[in-house]
Design an enzyme around this catalytic site. Structure first.
Site, mmCIF file in Angstrom:
data_model
loop_
_atom_site.group_PDB
_atom_site.id
_atom_site.type_symbol
_atom_site.label_atom_id
_atom_site.label_comp_id
_atom_site.label_asym_id
_atom_site.label_seq_id
_atom_site.Cartn_x
_atom_site.Cartn_y
_atom_site.Cartn_z
ATOM 1 N N GLU A 51 -3.398 5.451 -1.058
ATOM 2 C CA GLU A 51 -2.816 4.123 -1.170
ATOM 3 C C GLU A 51 -2.378 3.785 -2.592
ATOM 4 O O GLU A 51 -1.379 3.091 -2.790
ATOM 5 C CB GLU A 51 -3.790 3.058 -0.654
ATOM 6 C CG GLU A 51 -3.943 3.065 0.864
ATOM 7 C CD GLU A 51 -4.823 4.197 1.390
ATOM 8 O OE1 GLU A 51 -5.491 4.885 0.581
ATOM 9 O OE2 GLU A 51 -4.850 4.400 2.626
ATOM 10 N N HIS A 120 -12.836 -4.064 8.259
ATOM 11 C CA HIS A 120 -11.518 -4.092 8.890
ATOM 12 C C HIS A 120 -11.151 -5.456 9.448
ATOM 13 O O HIS A 120 -10.324 -5.571 10.331
ATOM 14 C CB HIS A 120 -11.444 -3.031 9.992
ATOM 15 C CG HIS A 120 -11.559 -1.636 9.470
ATOM 16 N ND1 HIS A 120 -12.748 -1.104 9.041
ATOM 17 C CD2 HIS A 120 -10.629 -0.674 9.272
ATOM 18 C CE1 HIS A 120 -12.547 0.140 8.620
ATOM 19 N NE2 HIS A 120 -11.274 0.425 8.743
#
Ligand SMILES: Cc1ncc(C[n+]2csc(CCOP(=O)(O)OP(=O)(O)O)c2C)c(N)n1
Ligand SMILES: [Mg+2]
Lengths: 327, 322
Positions: A51, A120
């Protein structure tokens, strides 16, 4: 008008913009559908799970004439790219004196409510609002999702598109053709006169549902969706509160230093809006805990329709001026 | 590229300019005429000049906190650099960036960077843009030995190797990251050895020999241009001064013997000697060249001092593009 899902609307936005402008490319570890088929592997880039470099690459390529869409998938994963977001993307244009534009779009899903537990189920948009230098969109309907993402891709700045997980499969009408929603324009989703409910993402729907229920009790609720968090359409928000005199802000991020806090501040620090207020402003937000897994706990952590309703009753009851009576 | 006399003179001149620019910056900082931090590049000039000489203006570089040398070598105007250090409107960033955020996109200098490792992903993006453009442009990414311990280095090397990006990773191994010697930071002192797992050549270069740096870069750039992918160059060098200064120069902490040894290998003296030996440079020419650098720097300082400070009403300008 067609009835399509939020996710389909987002996919259409990317495909239409890639068709429209060959400089648009997309990078991510996975894609819905098979965009490689239409656009080829050089514009649809399957990436390693990196990322930080993806985030910086999007920025660097944007500074060199490409218009990348970097898909972090979940906002969760963007946190390993914090240097590139915080130190680079949000500052690069300003610190170089505006020498170059950086038209990069960062996409991510956000929010809880689907049993994915703490890591999440995050809604950290206020962290990014705080940075100054990033534009931020947070749509609540398929039409807005499509229109805002298309505008984000065309924008010449880094834009973060927060895409609420709980909305992904929900459907709604989307106008045909080149449907654009400008950044920085709020939408009054329902007009009313007694209370302004400002909802974000999933909580726009919930606010609308509550407004329906309350209408049966004679309470007239206006529901406003900011749609873009940076720049924030403060005029529309203030106009609504000047009319209703009462504000409840609903979001699934915890209240501390949240978008809801920012909206509350923008309302109360404006003299005319402050004068119009009849009751204290209320925030209905998540509890300050990591979102838990087990359904009863998760439900307890996130705002519910009952919480929203209770807050509306409160601001009506707590009115310091202009006591509210059922119509 | 043949290094004929005009080009060698140009390289020497640029190396001297880089050294004198930072010597001047130190004096200006001590005099309180410029602000913030100065990270002098003195001693490492052969790396910036050896690497940038084979580059075209359409090639791009990213830099780090010790970036003045990269900026000058890539062709930036020292007057606008100086004005930036002075915080004036005619600076490259209109005074908004300062030493650690100088950039000149017009010459392909995509910015210094105050974050160790922060420039590597951005360089990969520039290389991706070049790959998509398909016109053979190359990106060079400058970073220090300290950055090799950052995750961003490894992510960047990995994706560059995977996608055969047209990029040259140039590690300036000056033996220290701030005050920490290289041996205290890496389990094995072998920066070039990081190339192999990412499927690219890793080359150790004498970073005080501008001709060696030039030759190694030429090869790496040619490889990148023909689509064969990235390279890692480890240029071994040494900084002559402290890591960074603010209002005062910090005391030296490195062994005196080590400093003396590296200074004996002064990259500028080495090029001068080489040129004199090849009868490419006379003492008079050298004197004139040095004089010219001094007057150019005087001119840059005068330009900077004459430039106005930014107007606070422009504080919010340049935040967002239209
Ligand atoms: C991510 C990050 N951590 C720490 C610092 C503070 N810092 C600035 S320069 C530096 C040393 C860098 O060493 P190296 O990469 O070898 O470059 P050199 O200074 O030797 O040129 C450090 C630790 C920083 N700027 N960024
Ligand atoms: Mg170092």
């Amino acid at each position: 008008m067609r009835e399509i899902s939020f996710q389909t609307a987002l996919d259409e936005a990317v495909a239409e913009e890639m068709r429209r402008d060959p400089r648009v490319i997309t990078l991510g570890t996975d894609f819905t559908g098979n965009p490689v088929k239409e656009f080829g592997a050089s514009r649809v880039r399957f990436t390693p799970i990196s990322e930080a470099v993806l985030t910086g690459m999007g920025l660097g390529a944007a500074g060199c004439g490409v218009r990348p869409i970097v898909n972090w998938r979940m906002v969760t994963f963007s946190f390993v790219a914090m240097d590139q977001v915080v130190n680079q993307a949000s500052k690069i244009r300003y610190m170089f004196g505006g020498q170059a534009d950086f038209p990069v779009t960062y996409r991510c899903s956000t929010g809880g409510g689907i049993g994915l537990a703490a890591q999440h189920s995050q809604s950290p948009y206020s962290m990014w609002m705080h940075l100054a230098g990033l534009k931020i969109v947070l749509p609540s309907t398929p039409a807005d999702a499509k229109g805002l993402l298309k505008s984000a891709i065309r924008d010449n700045n880094p834009v973060v598109s927060f895409e609420c997980s709980r909305l992904a499969t929900l459907t709604g009408p989307v106008p045909d053709g080149d449907h654009l929603v400008p950044l920085g324009v709020a939408d009054v989703k329902r007009t009313g006169t007694d209370v302004t409910l400002v909802g974000l993402a999933y909580y726009v729907r919930e606010s609308l549902a509550v407004a329906d229920e309350l209408a049966r009790e004679g309470i007239s609720v206006e529901v406003v969706d900011p749609r873009t968090l940076v720049p924030m359409d403060v005029e529309t928000l203030r106009e609504s509160v000047q009319k209703t005199g009462r504000l409840v802000v609903v979001d699934e991020a915890p209240a501390t230093c949240s978008a809801a806090s920012e909206i509350a501040a923008l309302i109360v620090e404006d003299r005319d809006t402050f004068r119009a207020l009849k009751a204290p402003v209320r925030r209905v937000c998540a509890m300050p805990v990591p979102v838990p897994y087990s359904p009863p706990l998760e439900q307890a952590a996130l705002p519910s329709r009952l919480d929203i309703k209770a807050a509306v009753y409160d601001v009506l009851k707590e009115s310091v001026r202009g006591e509210w009576r059922p119509a | 590229m043949t290094l004929d006399k005009p080009r060698l003179v140009q390289m020497l001149r640029t190396m001297i300019m880089i050294r004198e620019f930072d010597e001047r910056a130190i004096q200006l900082r001590l005099a309180g005429k410029i602000y913030g931090a100065v990270h002098p590049y003195v001693g490492q000039e052969a790396v910036a000049v050896g690497v940038c000489t084979p580059l075209a203006v359409t090639d791009r570089v990213t830099s780090n906190h010790r970036g003045h040398g990269h900026c000058i070598a890539k062709g930036a105007d020292i007057r606008r650099m100086m004005a930036e250090l002075f915080g004036r409107v005619d600076g490259y960033c209109k005074g908004k960036g300062g030493s650690m955020h100088i950039a000149d996109f017009a010459v392909g200098m995509l910015g210094a960077n105050g974050i160790v490792g922060g420039g590597l992903p951005i360089a990969c993006g520039a290389a991706l843009a070049a790959q998509l453009e398909g016109r053979g442009a190359v990106t060079v990414c400058f970073f220090g030995d300290g950055a090799v311990a950052e995750g961003e280095f490894h992510e960047s090397m990995n994706i560059a190797g995977l996608w055969k990006l047209p990029i040259v990773f140039v590690c300036e191994n000056n033996q220290y990251a701030a005050n920490n010697a290289i041996g205290a930071q890496h389990p094995r002192i072998d920066i070039a050895g990081h190339a192999a797992p990412y499927d690219m050549p890793g080359v150790v270069v004498d970073g005080n020999d501008v001709l060696a740096v030039h030759a190694a870069t030429e090869e790496a750039v040619a490889r990148a241009r023909r689509g064969a992918g990235p390279s890692l160059l480890e240029c071994q060098t040494y900084r002559w001064h402290f890591h960074a200064m603010r209002a005062a120069c910090p005391p030296e902490t490195r062994p005196a013997e080590e400093i003396a040894r590296w200074k004996a290998g002064d990259p500028i003296a080495r090029l001068e000697q080489e040129m004199v030996a090849r009868a490419l440079l006379s003492a008079d020419e050298l004197r004139a060249l040095r004089q010219r650098v001094t007057t150019d720097l005087d001119d840059a300082v005068a330009f900077a001092e004459a430039s106005p400070f930014p107007d606070p009403k422009d504080l919010m300008a340049d935040m967002f593009a239209e």
